[in-house]
Design a protein around this motif. Structure first.
Motif: not given
Length: 427
Positions: A103-107
């Motif tokens: 999720h962090l990578r996508i953000q």
């Protein structure tokens, strides 16, 4: 634009121009913890990353995720466990770690994509590429503690990263690795950043802290590791640096607006640097330093401040020279010559690069040659100067006369130059 603000902007542009040119096609590893993503300043940091990429630098981002993993575990009713400040990633936790990091990578990708698709970057065709760049293996059992799905790097797909960089893409490397058998391992982002930097032979490694850094401009890693007042973050980076093949890293505050731009595109930068050895050294010159010395002294020779020395002469006299180097660049020099008087040595060719005259380097060289002369049982230092009389007199030199010169110096004295004769007692 005629106001003071305009003049300031012009000055910054002039100062940045050579660095923009120098940094084209250079590879920068930029690393930050997950906490930095949560700060209000992160949006501006993303914009600055887009600017750096648009100016032609090759960017690899390595991000941490501890804060996001902690949040995900807490939301699931799990407790975070650490040993020696390293997370113990249990089989029950690894799926939550994957969710948090994914999720962090996508953000990060989403914000970078937004920044790169602004009208000012529309023609640059810069993408963001993330993927399976890391092969990992378990960290294992240390001090009787099984770290389970916490891992360490086994292999980095550096050629794949280089291909993406060659295609003008920003590469995003997340702290997750996979074993050949398909297991997932939670990795340390600092080790990921240094590992990628080593494999790519990166030109700079920049770590952004989520805390305000009140540090000296330059630090030596070995000294940091023995400093009881050093923060855990600083101690960890210094220790990792000493056990890597990387020579230096730069530390910046993620909360400081424009920190990356100021560090990369201004002469003095804005951050701190940890080096494995002293970044600036004073040492005896060698033949390999001749080009650097010539580059340093030639502007003064052309203005008549110094007597011209040919490369051949400098080769013969190189054993007399001592230099200060900064990042392998000669930034200051001095020479110490014998005279016919066994008690008098001549100090000559004391030059400091104009960009570095605020660091008392001239005084360092003066102290150094004074100690060398004393070790040779000299009682006086002699200097002949046309334009720096006050500087030497402020440091204890006194005016003398041509008649007081040692015989070999008196016979070569140039009356047209009319150099001031100065002596200093070493007693």
């Amino acid at each position: 634009m005629t106001g003071s603000g305009g003049n300031s902007s012009v000055h910054l542009l002039r100062e940045a121009a050579p660095y923009i040119y120098q940094h084209r096609s250079k590879t920068f590893i930029i690393a930050f913890p997950g906490e930095a993503v949560e700060q209000d300043s992160f949006r501006r940091l993303i914009q600055d990353l887009a600017i750096i990429a648009a100016l032609g630098s090759r960017i690899v981002i390595a991000h941490g995720s501890r804060a996001q993993i902690n949040q995900r575990l807490l939301a699931a009713g799990r407790v975070s466990h650490f040993h020696h400040n390293i997370r113990i990633t249990t089989p029950e936790d690894i799926s939550l770690v994957e969710e948090a990091v994914g999720h962090l990578r996508i953000q990060i990708e989403k914000q970078l994509s937004h920044a790169l698709n602004q009208p000012s970057f529309a023609g640059e065709s810069i993408g963001i590429c993330s993927g399976n760049y890391l092969t990992a293996q378990p960290l294992g059992v240390i001090d009787g503690v099984d770290y389970s799905h916490t891992g360490k790097i086994r292999r980095i797909a550096h050629r794949l990263i280089e291909q993406q960089l060659d295609n003008h893409n920003i590469v995003l490397v997340s702290p997750i690795g996979y074993s050949p058998s398909g297991e997932t391992y939670n990795l340390d982002y600092e080790q990921v950043a240094l590992g990628v930097a080593k494999e790519l032979a990166a030109d700079k490694i920049l770590f952004l802290s989520d805390h305000d850094l009140q540090l000296p401009r330059e630090l030596v890693a070995g000294q940091v590791t023995h400093d009881p007042s050093a923060s855990p973050f600083l101690l960890k980076l210094a220790s990792l640096l000493l056990h890597s093949e990387i020579e230096r890293i730069h530390l910046l505050s993620a909360a400081q607006d424009g920190a990356l731009l100021l560090e990369l595109y201004t002469r003095d930068g804005i951050g701190s640097m940890i080096a494995t050895e002293q970044f600036e050294t004073l040492r005896a010159a060698t033949v390999e330093d001749i080009s650097g010395i010539l580059e340093l002294i030639q502007p003064l020779e052309q203005r008549g401040v110094l007597i011209k020395r040919s490369r051949e002469q400098l080769e013969l006299e190189i054993g007399r020279f001592h230099i200060i180097t900064r990042d392998r660049e000669v930034i200051a020099c001095v020479a110490l010559y014998e005279t016919d008087d066994p008690q008098v040595a001549e100090l000559a060719c004391l030059v400091v690069n104009p960009q570095y005259r605020s660091g008392n380097r001239g005084d360092k060289l003066l102290r150094h040659v004074s100690q060398l002369a004393q070790a040779q049982n000299k009682t006086h230092l002699l200097v002949l100067t046309t334009q720096t009389t006050d500087w030497f007199r402020e440091r204890g030199f006194e005016k003398g006369h041509v008649e007081a010169l040692p015989a070999n110096k008196k016979s070569l004295y140039n009356y047209q130059r009319n150099s001031q004769v100065l002596f200093k007692s070493l007693a």
